[in-house]
Design a protein around this motif. Structure first.
Motif, PDB file in Angstrom:
ATOM      1  N   GLN A 268     -12.860   0.055   2.613  1.00 49.86           N
ATOM      2  CA  GLN A 268     -12.332  -1.045   3.423  1.00 49.86           C
ATOM      3  C   GLN A 268     -10.846  -1.208   3.174  1.00 49.86           C
ATOM      4  OE1 GLN A 268     -14.559  -4.833   3.912  1.00 49.86           O
ATOM      5  NE2 GLN A 268     -12.784  -5.757   2.954  1.00 49.86           N
ATOM      6  N   ILE A 269     -10.087  -1.386   4.254  1.00 46.86           N
ATOM      7  CA  ILE A 269      -8.657  -1.612   4.151  1.00 46.86           C
ATOM      8  C   ILE A 269      -8.307  -2.865   4.953  1.00 46.86           C
ATOM      9  CG2 ILE A 269      -8.149  -0.069   6.107  1.00 46.86           C
ATOM     10  CD1 ILE A 269      -5.513   0.649   4.713  1.00 46.86           C
TER      11      ILE A 269
ATOM     12  N   HIS B 106      -4.826   6.185  -0.518  1.00 44.67           N
ATOM     13  CA  HIS B 106      -5.273   7.077  -1.588  1.00 44.67           C
ATOM     14  C   HIS B 106      -6.782   6.938  -1.734  1.00 44.67           C
ATOM     15  CE1 HIS B 106      -1.274   8.268  -3.156  1.00 44.67           C
ATOM     16  NE2 HIS B 106      -0.918   7.092  -2.647  1.00 44.67           N
ATOM     17  N   ILE B 107      -7.483   8.047  -1.545  1.00 45.61           N
ATOM     18  CA  ILE B 107      -8.934   8.083  -1.617  1.00 45.61           C
ATOM     19  C   ILE B 107      -9.344   8.697  -2.953  1.00 45.61           C
ATOM     20  CG2 ILE B 107     -11.031   9.023  -0.588  1.00 45.61           C
ATOM     21  CD1 ILE B 107      -9.698   6.914   1.108  1.00 45.61           C
ATOM     22  N   PRO B 108     -10.228   8.035  -3.708  1.00 51.04           N
ATOM     23  CA  PRO B 108     -10.679   8.601  -4.983  1.00 51.04           C
ATOM     24  C   PRO B 108     -11.327   9.970  -4.793  1.00 51.04           C
ATOM     25  CG  PRO B 108     -11.327   6.309  -4.795  1.00 51.04           C
ATOM     26  CD  PRO B 108     -10.816   6.716  -3.438  1.00 51.04           C
ATOM     27  N   LYS B 109     -11.064  10.869  -5.732  1.00 52.00           N
ATOM     28  CA  LYS B 109     -11.699  12.191  -5.726  1.00 52.00           C
ATOM     29  C   LYS B 109     -12.945  12.163  -6.604  1.00 52.00           C
ATOM     30  CE  LYS B 109      -7.636  15.204  -5.173  1.00 52.00           C
ATOM     31  NZ  LYS B 109      -6.808  16.234  -5.862  1.00 52.00           N
ATOM     32  N   GLY B 110     -14.057  12.496  -5.999  1.00 48.21           N
ATOM     33  CA  GLY B 110     -15.284  12.666  -6.781  1.00 48.21           C
ATOM     34  C   GLY B 110     -15.587  11.516  -7.701  1.00 48.21           C
TER      35      GLY B 110
ATOM     36  N   ASP C 140     -11.142  11.529 -11.761  1.00 46.53           N
ATOM     37  CA  ASP C 140     -10.756  12.766 -11.082  1.00 46.53           C
ATOM     38  C   ASP C 140      -9.470  12.618 -10.281  1.00 46.53           C
ATOM     39  OD1 ASP C 140     -12.969  13.959 -12.102  1.00 46.53           O
ATOM     40  OD2 ASP C 140     -14.152  13.905 -10.250  1.00 46.53           O
ATOM     41  N   GLY C 141      -8.894  11.417 -10.276  1.00 43.99           N
ATOM     42  CA  GLY C 141      -7.667  11.208  -9.509  1.00 43.99           C
ATOM     43  C   GLY C 141      -7.956  10.819  -8.074  1.00 43.99           C
ATOM     44  N   SER C 142      -6.933  10.928  -7.230  1.00 46.72           N
ATOM     45  CA  SER C 142      -7.082  10.543  -5.828  1.00 46.72           C
ATOM     46  C   SER C 142      -6.324  11.509  -4.941  1.00 46.72           C
ATOM     47  CB  SER C 142      -6.558   9.121  -5.604  1.00 46.72           C
ATOM     48  OG  SER C 142      -5.177   9.050  -5.904  1.00 46.72           O
TER      49      SER C 142
END
Length: 306
Positions: free
Chosen positions: A152-153, A169-173, A177-179
């Motif tokens: 949600q934004i 920025h979308i979370p990785k895994g 794991d970063g974004s």
């Protein structure tokens, strides 16, 4: 004496119209507005009360039936019994999912695997607008077994009206794991609850309310206070719109609560092809304090029966 057997009586389901707070004659737009308001209010990701999850599922079940003309017709005729397990159709509920917080977004998911249906019914990907120009196609909710993530934004009212491009920025895994940075284009006309599919995840929009404007679908209501003399005698007044101020003509004898329609000055239709309208709602200002001269004038009007 024969032994008596007792059946446990389960509480009956609430009427779907009652759940959504609408009448049977409500339009599709009224149904959508009522659902959108309640779904946002009771979403477990936002509402932490113990009954939020059950309430949210109840709201989605009601919408899934009433938004489908065939299901609605069946429900109006037979009620909840038409969707009981023994009726051959199965209830439109049965949704399983979860909610969590991750990064700057509210995050939730649902699963359509294992024969379960989404909270919006088997025929729904999203209950509101689905912006196909951003999707790339090829998605089938029936064919996907893995969960689909959604973030949600929150955007300003003006950005919802005009459209905006955002870098997110979308979370990785997994955590740690970063974004990954993504650029998304939000089209003009989106509203709270609008959903944009992007790659393997969805973006759900929430629009901040505006202090001046009240949004009703693609229409906008703006309150305009006018003095008693202008309402009585008529004249011209300036009123705010999303495009700036415009002049409106006030008819002599205008009553408080009068709506003046400004055609095509509202929110752009998200699919294109025009805009909604602006409605200026007039309220008459009654002075709190009167000078001696003003009192004399009002007394004179009173004697004339005004």
């Amino acid at each position: 004496m024969r032994a008596l057997s007792f059946l446990k009586i389960m509480p009956s389901k609430r009427d779907f119209y009652e759940v959504l707070g609408i009448s049977k004659s409500a339009s599709a737009e009224e149904l959508k507005r009522a659902y959108r308001k309640l779904a946002l209010e009771w979403h477990p990701d936002r509402n932490k009360s113990p009954e939020a999850n059950e309430k949210f599922k109840e709201i989605n079940e009601a919408y899934a039936v009433l938004s489908d003309p065939k299901k609605k017709e069946t429900y109006d005729q037979f009620g909840h019994s038409a969707f009981s397990p023994g009726a051959g159709g199965g209830a439109p509920g049965g949704w399983q999912g979860g909610a969590a917080g991750q990064g700057p977004f509210s995050y939730y998911y649902s699963s359509s695997g294992g024969g379960q249906q989404s909270p919006f019914g088997a025929d729904f990907i999203d209950p509101f607008e689905i912006f196909e120009q951003f999707f790339g196609g090829g998605f089938s909710p029936r064919g996907r077994q893995a969960r689909r993530e959604a973030y949600q934004i929150t955007i300003d009212f003006t950005d919802a009206v005009a459209g905006v491009t955002k870098e997110i920025h979308i979370p990785k895994g997994h955590a740690g794991d970063g974004s990954m940075k993504k650029t998304i284009k939000i089209p003009a006309g989106v509203d709270t609850g609008s959903r944009i599919r992007f790659d393997e995840f969805d973006i759900v929009i929430e629009v901040k309310p505006d202090k001046r404007f009240i949004r009703e679908g693609d229409d906008v209501v703006v309150e305009k206070q006018i003095p008693f003399t202008l309402a009585a005698l008529g004249g011209v007044a300036d009123v705010d719109t999303i495009d700036g101020q415009v002049k409106i003509r006030i008819q002599a004898g205008t009553q408080s609560g009068t709506l003046i329609r400004l055609r095509g000055k509202g929110i752009p239709h998200v699919r294109g092809g025009g805009r909604g309208d602006v409605y200026a709602k007039l309220t008459i200002m009654i002075p709190n304090h009167l000078s001696h001269k003003q009192k004399e004038l009002f007394e004179a009007l009173s004697k004339e029966g005004v």
